[in-house]
Design a protein around this motif. Structure first.
Motif, PDB file in Angstrom:
ATOM      1  N   SER A 105       9.524  -7.889   0.439  1.00 26.29           N
ATOM      2  CA  SER A 105       8.257  -8.481   0.947  1.00 26.29           C
ATOM      3  C   SER A 105       7.047  -7.543   0.375  1.00 26.29           C
ATOM      4  O   SER A 105       7.222  -6.213   1.009  1.00 26.29           O
ATOM      5  CB  SER A 105       8.498  -8.778   2.460  1.00 26.29           C
ATOM      6  N   SER A 106       6.004  -8.077   0.082  1.00 27.97           N
ATOM      7  CA  SER A 106       4.790  -7.279  -0.239  1.00 27.97           C
ATOM      8  C   SER A 106       4.036  -7.658   1.048  1.00 27.97           C
ATOM      9  O   SER A 106       2.574  -6.656   0.827  1.00 27.97           O
ATOM     10  CB  SER A 106       4.634  -7.868  -1.686  1.00 27.97           C
ATOM     11  N   ARG A 107       4.225  -8.230   1.907  1.00 30.12           N
ATOM     12  CA  ARG A 107       3.221  -8.513   2.978  1.00 30.12           C
ATOM     13  C   ARG A 107       3.209  -7.309   3.781  1.00 30.12           C
ATOM     14  O   ARG A 107       4.442  -6.873   4.423  1.00 30.12           O
ATOM     15  CB  ARG A 107       3.457  -9.710   3.673  1.00 30.12           C
ATOM     16  N   THR A 108       2.120  -6.755   4.073  1.00 28.60           N
ATOM     17  CA  THR A 108       2.171  -5.299   5.085  1.00 28.60           C
ATOM     18  C   THR A 108       2.565  -6.034   6.704  1.00 28.60           C
ATOM     19  O   THR A 108       3.217  -5.037   7.278  1.00 28.60           O
ATOM     20  CB  THR A 108       0.660  -4.938   5.372  1.00 28.60           C
ATOM     21  N   SER A 109       2.221  -7.345   6.870  1.00 28.02           N
ATOM     22  CA  SER A 109       2.599  -7.611   8.127  1.00 28.02           C
ATOM     23  C   SER A 109       4.166  -7.645   8.481  1.00 28.02           C
ATOM     24  O   SER A 109       4.564  -7.780   9.559  1.00 28.02           O
ATOM     25  CB  SER A 109       1.916  -9.015   8.466  1.00 28.02           C
ATOM     26  N   ASP A 110       4.827  -7.516   7.318  1.00 32.90           N
ATOM     27  CA  ASP A 110       6.460  -7.664   7.469  1.00 32.90           C
ATOM     28  C   ASP A 110       7.168  -6.283   7.703  1.00 32.90           C
ATOM     29  O   ASP A 110       8.307  -6.290   8.122  1.00 32.90           O
ATOM     30  CB  ASP A 110       7.270  -8.190   6.244  1.00 32.90           C
ATOM     31  N   TYR A 111       6.324  -5.380   7.993  1.00 29.87           N
ATOM     32  CA  TYR A 111       6.621  -3.832   7.989  1.00 29.87           C
ATOM     33  C   TYR A 111       6.149  -3.662   9.419  1.00 29.87           C
ATOM     34  O   TYR A 111       4.989  -3.689   9.679  1.00 29.87           O
ATOM     35  CB  TYR A 111       6.137  -2.863   7.003  1.00 29.87           C
ATOM     36  N   THR A 112       7.023  -3.070  10.163  1.00 28.72           N
ATOM     37  CA  THR A 112       6.738  -2.796  11.568  1.00 28.72           C
ATOM     38  C   THR A 112       6.006  -1.329  11.823  1.00 28.72           C
ATOM     39  O   THR A 112       5.328  -1.200  12.604  1.00 28.72           O
ATOM     40  CB  THR A 112       7.942  -2.798  12.362  1.00 28.72           C
ATOM     41  N   TYR A 113       6.672  -0.344  11.137  1.00 29.81           N
ATOM     42  CA  TYR A 113       6.315   1.304  11.191  1.00 29.81           C
ATOM     43  C   TYR A 113       5.503   1.520   9.970  1.00 29.81           C
ATOM     44  O   TYR A 113       6.000   1.301   8.983  1.00 29.81           O
ATOM     45  CB  TYR A 113       7.596   1.991  11.770  1.00 29.81           C
ATOM     46  N   TRP A 114       4.629   2.463  10.034  1.00 30.25           N
ATOM     47  CA  TRP A 114       3.832   2.915   8.959  1.00 30.25           C
ATOM     48  C   TRP A 114       3.305   4.527   9.506  1.00 30.25           C
ATOM     49  O   TRP A 114       3.357   4.872  10.313  1.00 30.25           O
ATOM     50  CB  TRP A 114       2.535   2.284   8.909  1.00 30.25           C
ATOM     51  N   GLY A 115       3.385   5.131   8.385  1.00 25.04           N
ATOM     52  CA  GLY A 115       3.147   6.281   8.267  1.00 25.04           C
ATOM     53  C   GLY A 115       1.433   6.483   8.141  1.00 25.04           C
ATOM     54  O   GLY A 115       0.829   5.588   7.972  1.00 25.04           O
ATOM     55  N   ARG A 116       0.969   7.567   8.235  1.00 25.55           N
ATOM     56  CA  ARG A 116      -0.557   7.924   8.115  1.00 25.55           C
ATOM     57  C   ARG A 116      -1.205   8.154   6.888  1.00 25.55           C
ATOM     58  O   ARG A 116      -2.116   8.162   6.466  1.00 25.55           O
ATOM     59  CB  ARG A 116      -0.646   9.172   8.911  1.00 25.55           C
ATOM     60  N   GLY A 117      -0.043   8.142   5.930  1.00 22.41           N
ATOM     61  CA  GLY A 117      -0.393   8.247   4.323  1.00 22.41           C
ATOM     62  C   GLY A 117      -0.717   9.717   3.914  1.00 22.41           C
ATOM     63  O   GLY A 117      -0.958  10.596   4.460  1.00 22.41           O
ATOM     64  N   THR A 118      -0.503   9.612   2.350  1.00 21.35           N
ATOM     65  CA  THR A 118      -0.709  10.940   1.740  1.00 21.35           C
ATOM     66  C   THR A 118      -1.670  10.415   0.610  1.00 21.35           C
ATOM     67  O   THR A 118      -1.404   9.601  -0.085  1.00 21.35           O
ATOM     68  CB  THR A 118       0.558  11.422   1.433  1.00 21.35           C
ATOM     69  N   GLN A 119      -2.851  11.493   0.213  1.00 17.76           N
ATOM     70  CA  GLN A 119      -3.560  11.195  -0.872  1.00 17.76           C
ATOM     71  C   GLN A 119      -2.901  11.659  -2.225  1.00 17.76           C
ATOM     72  O   GLN A 119      -2.299  12.864  -2.334  1.00 17.76           O
ATOM     73  CB  GLN A 119      -5.050  11.869  -0.439  1.00 17.76           C
ATOM     74  N   VAL A 120      -3.048  10.740  -3.109  1.00 19.88           N
ATOM     75  CA  VAL A 120      -2.729  11.165  -4.546  1.00 19.88           C
ATOM     76  C   VAL A 120      -3.981  10.904  -5.326  1.00 19.88           C
ATOM     77  O   VAL A 120      -4.682   9.813  -5.422  1.00 19.88           O
ATOM     78  CB  VAL A 120      -1.586  10.212  -5.034  1.00 19.88           C
ATOM     79  N   THR A 121      -4.414  11.884  -6.112  1.00 20.18           N
ATOM     80  CA  THR A 121      -5.368  11.852  -6.866  1.00 20.18           C
ATOM     81  C   THR A 121      -5.064  12.207  -8.425  1.00 20.18           C
ATOM     82  O   THR A 121      -4.441  13.506  -8.336  1.00 20.18           O
ATOM     83  CB  THR A 121      -6.764  12.728  -6.413  1.00 20.18           C
TER      84      THR A 121
END
Length: 124
Positions: A105-121
């Protein structure tokens, strides 16, 4: 509850490589399919790669196919995103997400838990 913490982001030159990690804690990691998403400034969050609970099924968005590999180690409660031949368009905040999914699934709403993210530049 599942807590997700991403690491491995940073500044990388075009054509270089980067390996992102997402460490999970809490409920059984192997119960969840995992996704790596990214969000660039002014753009919607998009699915980059998906891996099912066992690691035997993976899927990638077209723009990263052949350059990115998702994998997981259920014994270490970690999912990885190996990024090779990176491009400036890969610049974004990368998030890992967990969901009780049996199929892609590519829908964000189908994922329950999320991390805070990491920046890639990606920049020279």
């Amino acid at each position: 509850q599942v807590q997700l913490v991403e690491s491995g982001g940073g500044l990388v030159q075009p054509g270089g490589s980067l390996r992102l990690s997402c460490a999970a804690s809490g409920r059984s990691f192997s119960d969840y399919a995992m996704g790596w998403f990214r969000q660039a400034p002014g753009k919607e969050r998009e699915l980059v790669a998906f891996i099912n609970w066992s690691g035997h099924s993976t899927s990638y968005t077209d723009s990263v196919k052949g350059r990115v590999t998702i994998s997981r180690d259920n014994a270490k409660n970690t999912v990885f995103l190996q990024m090779d031949y990176v491009k400036p368009d890969d610049t974004a905040v990368y998030y890992c997400a967990a969901g009780t999914l049996w199929r892609l699934s590519s829908r964000t709403s189908d994922y329950t838990y999320w991390g805070r993210g990491t920046q890639v530049t990606v920049s020279s």
